[in-house]
Structures are given as structure tokens and as C-alpha cells.
Design a protein around this motif. Structure first.
Motif, PDB file in Angstrom:
ATOM      1  N   ILE A 183       0.836  -1.205   0.000  1.00  0.00           N
ATOM      2  CA  ILE A 183       0.000   0.000   0.000  1.00  0.00           C
ATOM      3  C   ILE A 183       0.869   1.252   0.000  1.00  0.00           C
ATOM      4  O   ILE A 183       0.587   2.216  -0.712  1.00  0.00           O
ATOM      5  N   GLU A 184       1.931   1.249   0.790  1.00  0.00           N
ATOM      6  CA  GLU A 184       2.838   2.396   0.815  1.00  0.00           C
ATOM      7  C   GLU A 184       3.471   2.625  -0.553  1.00  0.00           C
ATOM      8  O   GLU A 184       3.568   3.762  -1.013  1.00  0.00           O
ATOM      9  N   VAL A 185       3.890   1.546  -1.213  1.00  0.00           N
ATOM     10  CA  VAL A 185       4.508   1.666  -2.540  1.00  0.00           C
ATOM     11  C   VAL A 185       3.506   2.237  -3.539  1.00  0.00           C
ATOM     12  O   VAL A 185       3.819   3.152  -4.302  1.00  0.00           O
ATOM     13  N   LEU A 186       2.290   1.696  -3.528  1.00  0.00           N
ATOM     14  CA  LEU A 186       1.268   2.195  -4.451  1.00  0.00           C
ATOM     15  C   LEU A 186       0.925   3.646  -4.158  1.00  0.00           C
ATOM     16  O   LEU A 186       0.732   4.442  -5.080  1.00  0.00           O
ATOM     17  N   ASN A 187       0.837   3.996  -2.892  1.00  0.00           N
ATOM     18  CA  ASN A 187       0.544   5.376  -2.511  1.00  0.00           C
ATOM     19  C   ASN A 187       1.649   6.309  -2.983  1.00  0.00           C
ATOM     20  O   ASN A 187       1.379   7.395  -3.499  1.00  0.00           O
ATOM     21  N   ASP A 188       2.900   5.882  -2.812  1.00  0.00           N
ATOM     22  CA  ASP A 188       4.030   6.702  -3.277  1.00  0.00           C
ATOM     23  C   ASP A 188       3.985   6.886  -4.786  1.00  0.00           C
ATOM     24  O   ASP A 188       4.305   7.963  -5.300  1.00  0.00           O
ATOM     25  N   ARG A 189       3.600   5.854  -5.510  1.00  0.00           N
ATOM     26  CA  ARG A 189       3.513   5.977  -6.971  1.00  0.00           C
ATOM     27  C   ARG A 189       2.382   6.903  -7.373  1.00  0.00           C
ATOM     28  O   ARG A 189       2.506   7.700  -8.295  1.00  0.00           O
ATOM     29  N   LEU A 190       1.263   6.796  -6.675  1.00  0.00           N
ATOM     30  CA  LEU A 190       0.109   7.623  -7.012  1.00  0.00           C
ATOM     31  C   LEU A 190       0.387   9.100  -6.777  1.00  0.00           C
ATOM     32  O   LEU A 190      -0.007   9.945  -7.562  1.00  0.00           O
ATOM     33  N   TYR A 191       1.073   9.395  -5.696  1.00  0.00           N
ATOM     34  CA  TYR A 191       1.341  10.785  -5.350  1.00  0.00           C
ATOM     35  C   TYR A 191       2.809  11.145  -5.554  1.00  0.00           C
ATOM     36  O   TYR A 191       3.354  11.992  -4.850  1.00  0.00           O
ATOM     37  N   SER A 250       7.698  12.801 -12.831  1.00  0.00           N
ATOM     38  CA  SER A 250       6.956  13.301 -13.986  1.00  0.00           C
ATOM     39  C   SER A 250       5.529  12.769 -14.077  1.00  0.00           C
ATOM     40  O   SER A 250       4.605  13.524 -14.317  1.00  0.00           O
ATOM     41  N   GLY A 251       5.318  11.491 -13.853  1.00  0.00           N
ATOM     42  CA  GLY A 251       3.965  10.938 -13.941  1.00  0.00           C
ATOM     43  C   GLY A 251       3.049  11.509 -12.881  1.00  0.00           C
ATOM     44  O   GLY A 251       1.902  11.872 -13.143  1.00  0.00           O
ATOM     45  N   GLY A 252       3.555  11.594 -11.662  1.00  0.00           N
ATOM     46  CA  GLY A 252       2.767  12.161 -10.574  1.00  0.00           C
ATOM     47  C   GLY A 252       2.491  13.636 -10.792  1.00  0.00           C
ATOM     48  O   GLY A 252       1.391  14.126 -10.544  1.00  0.00           O
ATOM     49  N   LYS A 253       3.502  14.361 -11.267  1.00  0.00           N
ATOM     50  CA  LYS A 253       3.317  15.791 -11.535  1.00  0.00           C
ATOM     51  C   LYS A 253       2.310  16.010 -12.653  1.00  0.00           C
ATOM     52  O   LYS A 253       1.473  16.907 -12.578  1.00  0.00           O
ATOM     53  N   ALA A 254       2.380  15.173 -13.686  1.00  0.00           N
ATOM     54  CA  ALA A 254       1.429  15.307 -14.792  1.00  0.00           C
ATOM     55  C   ALA A 254       0.004  15.069 -14.307  1.00  0.00           C
ATOM     56  O   ALA A 254      -0.916  15.806 -14.676  1.00  0.00           O
ATOM     57  N   ALA A 255      -0.179  14.063 -13.463  1.00  0.00           N
ATOM     58  CA  ALA A 255      -1.507  13.779 -12.932  1.00  0.00           C
ATOM     59  C   ALA A 255      -2.001  14.943 -12.073  1.00  0.00           C
ATOM     60  O   ALA A 255      -3.171  15.340 -12.166  1.00  0.00           O
ATOM     61  N   GLN A 256      -1.109  15.523 -11.263  1.00  0.00           N
ATOM     62  CA  GLN A 256      -1.494  16.661 -10.433  1.00  0.00           C
ATOM     63  C   GLN A 256      -1.860  17.867 -11.293  1.00  0.00           C
ATOM     64  O   GLN A 256      -2.816  18.593 -11.003  1.00  0.00           O
ATOM     65  N   ARG A 257      -1.112  18.099 -12.372  1.00  0.00           N
ATOM     66  CA  ARG A 257      -1.408  19.224 -13.262  1.00  0.00           C
ATOM     67  C   ARG A 257      -2.740  19.036 -13.975  1.00  0.00           C
ATOM     68  O   ARG A 257      -3.523  19.983 -14.113  1.00  0.00           O
ATOM     69  N   LEU A 258      -3.003  17.807 -14.420  1.00  0.00           N
ATOM     70  CA  LEU A 258      -4.288  17.544 -15.073  1.00  0.00           C
ATOM     71  C   LEU A 258      -5.448  17.743 -14.111  1.00  0.00           C
ATOM     72  O   LEU A 258      -6.482  18.303 -14.478  1.00  0.00           O
ATOM     73  N   LEU A 259      -5.283  17.305 -12.876  1.00  0.00           N
ATOM     74  CA  LEU A 259      -6.328  17.495 -11.877  1.00  0.00           C
ATOM     75  C   LEU A 259      -6.555  18.976 -11.609  1.00  0.00           C
ATOM     76  O   LEU A 259      -7.696  19.443 -11.557  1.00  0.00           O
ATOM     77  N   ALA A 260      -5.483  19.748 -11.473  1.00  0.00           N
ATOM     78  CA  ALA A 260      -5.605  21.187 -11.234  1.00  0.00           C
ATOM     79  C   ALA A 260      -6.275  21.875 -12.421  1.00  0.00           C
ATOM     80  O   ALA A 260      -7.138  22.745 -12.243  1.00  0.00           O
ATOM     81  N   LEU A 261      -5.913  21.479 -13.633  1.00  0.00           N
ATOM     82  CA  LEU A 261      -6.534  22.049 -14.832  1.00  0.00           C
ATOM     83  C   LEU A 261      -8.023  21.750 -14.863  1.00  0.00           C
ATOM     84  O   LEU A 261      -8.844  22.626 -15.137  1.00  0.00           O
ATOM     85  N   LYS A 262      -8.384  20.516 -14.562  1.00  0.00           N
ATOM     86  CA  LYS A 262      -9.792  20.116 -14.552  1.00  0.00           C
ATOM     87  C   LYS A 262     -10.561  20.906 -13.497  1.00  0.00           C
ATOM     88  O   LYS A 262     -11.683  21.357 -13.749  1.00  0.00           O
ATOM     89  N   GLN A 263      -9.966  21.107 -12.342  1.00  0.00           N
ATOM     90  CA  GLN A 263     -10.636  21.873 -11.287  1.00  0.00           C
ATOM     91  C   GLN A 263     -10.837  23.321 -11.699  1.00  0.00           C
ATOM     92  O   GLN A 263     -11.887  23.910 -11.437  1.00  0.00           O
TER      93      GLN A 263
END
Length: 72
Positions: free
Chosen positions: A33-41, A45-58
Motif C-alpha cells: 500500500i505504501e509503494v502504491l501510494n508513493d507511486r500515485l502521489y 513526472s507521472g505524478g506531476k502530470a496527474a497533479q497538473r491535469l487534476l488542477a486544470l480540470k478543477q
């Protein structure tokens, strides 16, 4: 009662081994769970891209709410 002594001891030892196995499994799952959580957040680059897409959508959602007439 003396007749049950060796059997009770054996049962207790087996139960202890089973509990140790379950604890090891829980520890492994916690690690997963810790490994998956670290990957998700991840801050990579992948995590930053996901955060940017979420911010754009918001921002887009907020802009759409502002454009919407207040009477609806």
C-alpha cells in the motif's frame, strides 16, 4: 486433563506459527500500500502530470460554474 497437555501445547504452537504468518502477510500488504501510494502521489513526472491535469480540470470546472446563470 493430563491427556490433553501435549495436544494443547501442539495446538498453541501451531496457532502461534499461524499468527506469525498472518502478521508477516499484513506487513507485506502494508508495504504494498505504501509503494502504491508513493507511486500515485509521486513528485516525479507521472505524478506531476496527474497533479497538473487534476488542477486544470478543477480550474475548468470552477470557470464553468462561474459562467452558469445563478437562476438555474
Amino acid at each position: 486433563m493430563k491427556n490433553h497437555g501435549p495436544h494443547l501445547l501442539q495446538d498453541a504452537l501451531e496457532l502461534r506459527a499461524h499468527i506469525r504468518g498472518l502478521k508477516a502477510l499484513l506487513e507485506f500488504q502494508r508495504w504494498q500500500i505504501e509503494v502504491l501510494n508513493d507511486r500515485l502521489y509521486a513528485s516525479e513526472s507521472g505524478g506531476k502530470a496527474a497533479q497538473r491535469l487534476l488542477a486544470l480540470k478543477q480550474r475548468e470546472d470552477e470557470a464553468a460554474r462561474r459562467r452558469k446563470p445563478s437562476g438555474s
